[in-house]
Design a protein around this motif. Structure first.
Motif, PDB file in Angstrom:
ATOM      1  N   SER A 128       0.813  -1.221   0.000  1.00  0.00           N
ATOM      2  CA  SER A 128       0.000   0.000   0.000  1.00  0.00           C
ATOM      3  C   SER A 128       0.843   1.267   0.000  1.00  0.00           C
ATOM      4  N   HIS A 129       2.144   1.122   0.047  1.00  0.00           N
ATOM      5  CA  HIS A 129       3.013   2.289   0.221  1.00  0.00           C
ATOM      6  C   HIS A 129       3.115   3.112  -1.062  1.00  0.00           C
ATOM      7  N   VAL A 130       2.926   4.417  -0.900  1.00  0.00           N
ATOM      8  CA  VAL A 130       3.082   5.369  -2.013  1.00  0.00           C
ATOM      9  C   VAL A 130       3.982   6.502  -1.507  1.00  0.00           C
ATOM     10  N   PHE A 164       7.021  -7.385  -5.166  1.00  0.00           N
ATOM     11  CA  PHE A 164       7.837  -6.585  -4.248  1.00  0.00           C
ATOM     12  C   PHE A 164       8.957  -5.873  -4.999  1.00  0.00           C
ATOM     13  N   PHE A 165       9.684  -6.596  -5.827  1.00  0.00           N
ATOM     14  CA  PHE A 165      10.791  -5.982  -6.546  1.00  0.00           C
ATOM     15  C   PHE A 165      10.306  -4.922  -7.532  1.00  0.00           C
ATOM     16  N   SER A 166       9.150  -5.124  -8.114  1.00  0.00           N
ATOM     17  CA  SER A 166       8.573  -4.116  -9.004  1.00  0.00           C
ATOM     18  C   SER A 166       8.252  -2.840  -8.230  1.00  0.00           C
ATOM     19  N   ALA A 167       7.704  -3.005  -7.021  1.00  0.00           N
ATOM     20  CA  ALA A 167       7.396  -1.837  -6.190  1.00  0.00           C
ATOM     21  C   ALA A 167       8.673  -1.093  -5.817  1.00  0.00           C
ATOM     22  N   LEU A 172      12.539   3.753  -6.169  1.00  0.00           N
ATOM     23  CA  LEU A 172      13.927   4.173  -6.149  1.00  0.00           C
ATOM     24  C   LEU A 172      14.265   5.179  -7.247  1.00  0.00           C
ATOM     25  N   VAL A 173      15.274   6.005  -6.956  1.00  0.00           N
ATOM     26  CA  VAL A 173      15.831   6.883  -7.979  1.00  0.00           C
ATOM     27  C   VAL A 173      16.573   6.025  -8.990  1.00  0.00           C
ATOM     28  N   CYS A 219      13.633 -10.936  -9.193  1.00  0.00           N
ATOM     29  CA  CYS A 219      14.229  -9.596  -9.248  1.00  0.00           C
ATOM     30  C   CYS A 219      14.776  -9.245 -10.620  1.00  0.00           C
ATOM     31  N   ASP A 220      14.979 -10.224 -11.480  1.00  0.00           N
ATOM     32  CA  ASP A 220      15.768 -10.030 -12.694  1.00  0.00           C
ATOM     33  C   ASP A 220      15.252  -8.923 -13.602  1.00  0.00           C
ATOM     34  N   ALA A 221      13.960  -8.777 -13.740  1.00  0.00           N
ATOM     35  CA  ALA A 221      13.420  -7.758 -14.647  1.00  0.00           C
ATOM     36  C   ALA A 221      13.601  -6.351 -14.092  1.00  0.00           C
ATOM     37  N   HIS A 222      13.817  -6.216 -12.803  1.00  0.00           N
ATOM     38  CA  HIS A 222      13.833  -4.904 -12.173  1.00  0.00           C
ATOM     39  C   HIS A 222      15.186  -4.519 -11.560  1.00  0.00           C
ATOM     40  N   PHE A 223      16.003  -5.521 -11.218  1.00  0.00           N
ATOM     41  CA  PHE A 223      17.258  -5.242 -10.541  1.00  0.00           C
ATOM     42  C   PHE A 223      18.378  -6.107 -11.097  1.00  0.00           C
TER      43      PHE A 223
END
Length: 314
Positions: A128-130, A164-167, A172-173, A219-223
């Motif tokens: 829910s974090h924004v 989670f990794f997508s969020a 992140l910058v 995580c691979d697609a995002h990190f």
């Protein structure tokens, strides 16, 4: 306790973490850091009361270093516990602003009671974090185990972790870092067997340990995964320190939570130690760098240098 299989809810988290701050204060270190310490270079001296504190602070500094948080930057701690990382980051001038997410009301009350002006603790699920604006770094220490519950297939767990990794990628910058610490299954242990059942029923409801292959796939697609360390000996030493401190405070612990809860925690700590000794579970410390946004090239048959430059990723 709930029967959810998608991950732990506030009710599930409070089953374990809201036993009582006074109880945890009896056997954790002074910062109430409830995760594996980092013992590299710290001699074992059970007669010295500050040894565990030294090892826990070394762990917290390790994650701040690994997250490459710039001085005065914005930090997010997902699963902030009693706020040890948030406090250290601000007290040492590493963070100008530090936000912590927890699902435990007892932990939230403790963090807020410290009166740290640069710290913002929130009773909030990460889903829910924004954020108001992007973070420079994210740290999550042993909260990952609660992001997917028991009874899921490998594909379902990977989807939960990918969320989670997508969020984190979105929070992140560009070029930001995520520093992650998690307990995980190792070897050929059956995640659906007695080990998993013990954790899910008696220790951490609606939680399940991941495997490294699931983490890397998610995580691979995002990190970009930059650091992977397996350090089970750190947890064995931490569990032994906790067990010794809890035994030493047996009378006060039983007064605080009752004999049954005291015995349940004694069994839990010794069982975890055995699992690490047998190689059935391990401790991972990982660092991940945020991948750029996908390169969007113009739809044309011939690419020019100027066209590629215009399509450069963020």
């Amino acid at each position: 306790m709930t029967t959810t299989t998608t991950g732990a809810t506030a009710t599930d988290i409070e089953f374990h973490y809201d036993v009582g701050n006074d109880f945890y204060a009896l056997w954790l270190d002074d910062t109430l850091t409830y995760s594996a310490a980092l013992w590299d270079g710290i001699e074992e001296d059970r007669s010295h009361p500050d040894v565990l504190l030294q090892a826990q602070r070394a762990k917290l500094r390790h994650h701040l270093d690994q997250a490459a948080l710039p001085p005065g930057g914005r930090l997010l701690d997902v699963g902030c516990g009693w706020g040890a990382l948030l406090a250290l980051a601000c007290e040492e001038g590493r963070a100008g602003e530090a936000t912590g997410l927890t699902l435990s009301r007892a932990q939230l009350a403790h963090v807020r009671s410290r009166g740290l002006p640069a710290v913002r603790a929130r009773l909030e699920d990460w889903r829910s974090h924004v954020p108001e604006r992007p973070y420079d770094a994210i740290v999550s220490i042993e909260a990952f185990e609660a992001f997917a519950g028991p009874g899921l297939t490998t594909a379902e767990r990977v989807r939960a972790y990918t969320e989670f990794f997508s969020a984190c990628h979105g929070w992140l910058v560009p070029g930001g870092t995520l520093s992650l610490q998690t307990i995980a299954f190792d070897g050929g242990v059956d995640a659906g067997g007695p080990v998993g059942a013990f954790f899910a029923s008696d220790v951490f409801p609606a939680s399940a340990l991941p495997r490294l292959t699931e983490i890397t796939a998610a995580c691979d697609a995002h990190f970009s995964l930059t650091v992977v360390k397996s350090e089970p000996r750190d947890y064995i030493r931490t569990l032994r320190a906790w067990s010794a401190r809890l035994r030493a405070e047996r009378e006060m612990a039983q007064q605080a939570v009752g004999a049954d809860t005291y015995q349940r925690y004694r069994l839990y700590l010794k069982t975890c130690e055995l699992l690490f000794l047998r190689g059935e579970v391990t401790l991972y410390r990982l660092a991940m760098r945020r991948r750029p946004e996908p390169l969007r090239l113009p739809m044309q048959s011939t690419l020019t240098e100027a066209a590629v430059a215009r399509a450069a990723p963020v």
